[in-house]
Design an enzyme around this catalytic site. Structure first.
Site, short mmCIF file in Angstrom:
data_model
loop_
_atom_site.label_atom_id
_atom_site.label_comp_id
_atom_site.label_asym_id
_atom_site.label_seq_id
_atom_site.Cartn_x
_atom_site.Cartn_y
_atom_site.Cartn_z
CB THR A 1 -1.14 -0.08 1.20
OG1 THR A 1 -0.26 0.10 2.51
CG2 THR A 1 -1.84 -1.22 1.17
CD GLN B 1 3.03 -1.42 -6.09
OE1 GLN B 1 3.80 -0.58 -5.57
NE2 GLN B 1 2.25 -0.96 -7.15
CB THR C 1 0.16 -2.66 -8.88
OG1 THR C 1 0.59 -3.41 -8.05
CG2 THR C 1 -1.42 -2.14 -8.65
NE ARG D 1 -13.17 5.18 -12.17
CZ ARG D 1 -12.74 4.52 -13.16
NH1 ARG D 1 -11.50 4.30 -13.23
NH2 ARG D 1 -13.58 4.03 -14.05
CE LYS E 1 -2.58 -5.68 -5.11
NZ LYS E 1 -3.30 -4.60 -5.60
CG HIS F 1 -5.82 -0.67 -6.47
ND1 HIS F 1 -4.66 -1.07 -7.04
CD2 HIS F 1 -5.58 0.37 -5.73
CE1 HIS F 1 -3.40 -0.08 -6.54
NE2 HIS F 1 -4.26 0.85 -5.80
CB ILE G 1 -9.09 -10.79 3.65
CG1 ILE G 1 -8.66 -11.27 2.37
CG2 ILE G 1 -8.59 -11.60 5.06
CD1 ILE G 1 -9.40 -12.77 2.35
N GLY H 1 -4.60 -5.77 2.86
CA GLY H 1 -4.16 -4.30 3.13
C GLY H 1 -4.99 -3.40 4.00
#
Length: 405
Positions: free
Chosen positions: A83, A142, A170, A179, A268, A292, A326, A346
């Site tokens: 993140t 990442q 990613t 957004r 990802k 994401h 999760i 995350g």
């Protein structure tokens, strides 16, 4: 064991404590999603539609959660998802990496060891790859497709030199100004203007403010892993601007980076079976089924709904991980039963860190580890590798026909 001042029993409690401790803008940056937040909500809600088919006798006394992800042995099937800039705690990604490396949870299969897992580190992180690799030897670095091929490769090679074991690219993040549903304004940097604007929020959150005062520094909004040699690190929005203005990657670009990197390689953001097959063709070691965290194209089904089709398409050729929604160990068990090798988290660990720093991240890891163990016990499984779709009650059209997209 009930929640106490120093311990929380659920990720939901960690979120409540994070909201109580953090300034409003910082907290809402952690919970924002794209547009209406439809995908954000479905990432979590979809798990509730899945039921278990438990057993009650001849249950295993000890259960194993160990597995491997991109060549790294981990003690339970949860990996820290990368993140961006973390202003929720002064130690940031270093605190997370320490908790992942040694959670203080005793491994039941080896009482002399504690449970550890791998750490994904963002190229937009507030702490350097060198700092993080110094405290965790299982780091996956990442990158976004930001800048030229040479720029991206230079960042990757710097990470490899620091000790990163795998590369994550990613691709599940597209730019649109409308957004970030619920997201507050974020300052370019913590200068006098920003302090005057956001100071009132911090003053009413004295514990958060005191933690930063003790360090003698302000929240760091720069991205050291995006810095070119000999240059100062750009701000988060400076790095964001580089990504936003870069040409979009092709499958040929991804295959090139995979070859240049020469090690374990994850793509990802996969939600379409065709993209999963293209990832295999590009030489990827793993894919992450992810949207994401609801911050990509709103209206995309929750990532757990897309998982079965991806697992069916490429699960025998490539490692498939699930990322999104999760909140408990049972969610991890459900994802593994649907074909995931492991899950990535995350928001859950960010809330833990916001609630109590490194100890809060350890607390979240403990919650998930124990929840997975309880699911294995109830389902009568010796190992996470025995989980299958037969262990679940899956409602009709749960996948929303994602296998046909």
């Amino acid at each position: 064991m009930a929640s106490t001042k120093d311990w929380f029993e659920t990720v939901a409690e960690a979120q409540r404590r994070a909201k109580k401790r953090l300034p409003k803008s910082v907290y809402y940056a952690l919970v924002a999603g794209a547009e209406q937040g439809l995908t954000l909500s479905d990432n979590v809600a979809a798990f509730d539609e899945l039921g278990f088919r438990p057993h009650i006798a001849d249950l295993p006394a000890v259960r194993s959660q160990s597995t491997t992800v991109m060549g790294q042995e981990i003690d339970f099937p949860v990996v820290i998802s990368p993140t961006g800039v973390q202003a929720v705690d002064p130690e940031g990604e270093v605190a997370v990496a320490k908790a992942a490396a040694s959670s203080n949870i005793q491994n039941p299969l080896n009482p002399d060891q504690t449970v550890s897992t791998a750490m994904g580190l963002s190229s937009f992180a507030s702490r350097s790859i060198e700092d993080v690799c110094a405290v965790n030897d299982k780091v996956f670095f990442q990158v976004y497709w930001a800048g030229s091929r040479d720029d991206i490769l230079a960042r990757a090679m710097r990470a490899k030199a620091a000790g990163a074991k795998a590369l994550i690219v990613t691709l599940d993040w597209t730019f649109a100004t409308r957004r970030d549903w619920g997201s507050p304004p974020i300052p370019e940097k913590m200068d006098l203007k920003a302090m005057l604007q956001f100071g009132p929020e911090a003053i009413v959150k004295p514990k958060y403010l005191l933690d930063w005062v003790k360090t003698g520094k302000l929240p760091d909004l720069t991205t050291p892993n995006m810095a070119a040699p000999g240059q100062d690190p750009p701000t988060f929005f400076g790095a964001y601007g580089v990504w936003w203005t870069s040409p979009l990657p092709t499958w040929e670009d991804l295959a090139w980076l995979r070859e240049q990197w020469g090690g374990p390689f994850m793509i990802k953001g996969i939600t379409h079976p065709d993209d999963a097959r293209r990832a295999v063709d590009a030489g990827a070691t793993a894919v992450s089924v992810s949207n994401h965290g609801g911050n990509n194209l709103d209206g995309t089904p929750g990532s757990i709904r897309a998982l079965p089709a991806i697992a069916d398409a490429v699960g025998d050729q490539i490692e498939v991980l699930q990322d999104g929604g999760i909140r408990r160990g049972a969610d991890v068990a459900k994802a593994l039963a649907l074909g995931a090798r492991a899950c990535m988290i995350g928001r859950a660990y960010l809330w833990g860190m916001a609630a109590q720093g490194e100890r809060g991240v350890t607390n979240v890891i403990s919650i998930l580890y124990k929840g997975i163990d309880e699911a294995l016990l109830g389902l009568g499984k010796n190992s996470i590798h025995e989980l299958s779709r037969d262990d679940l009650i899956i409602p009709e059209n749960f996948t929303r026909n994602t296998s046909k997209i």
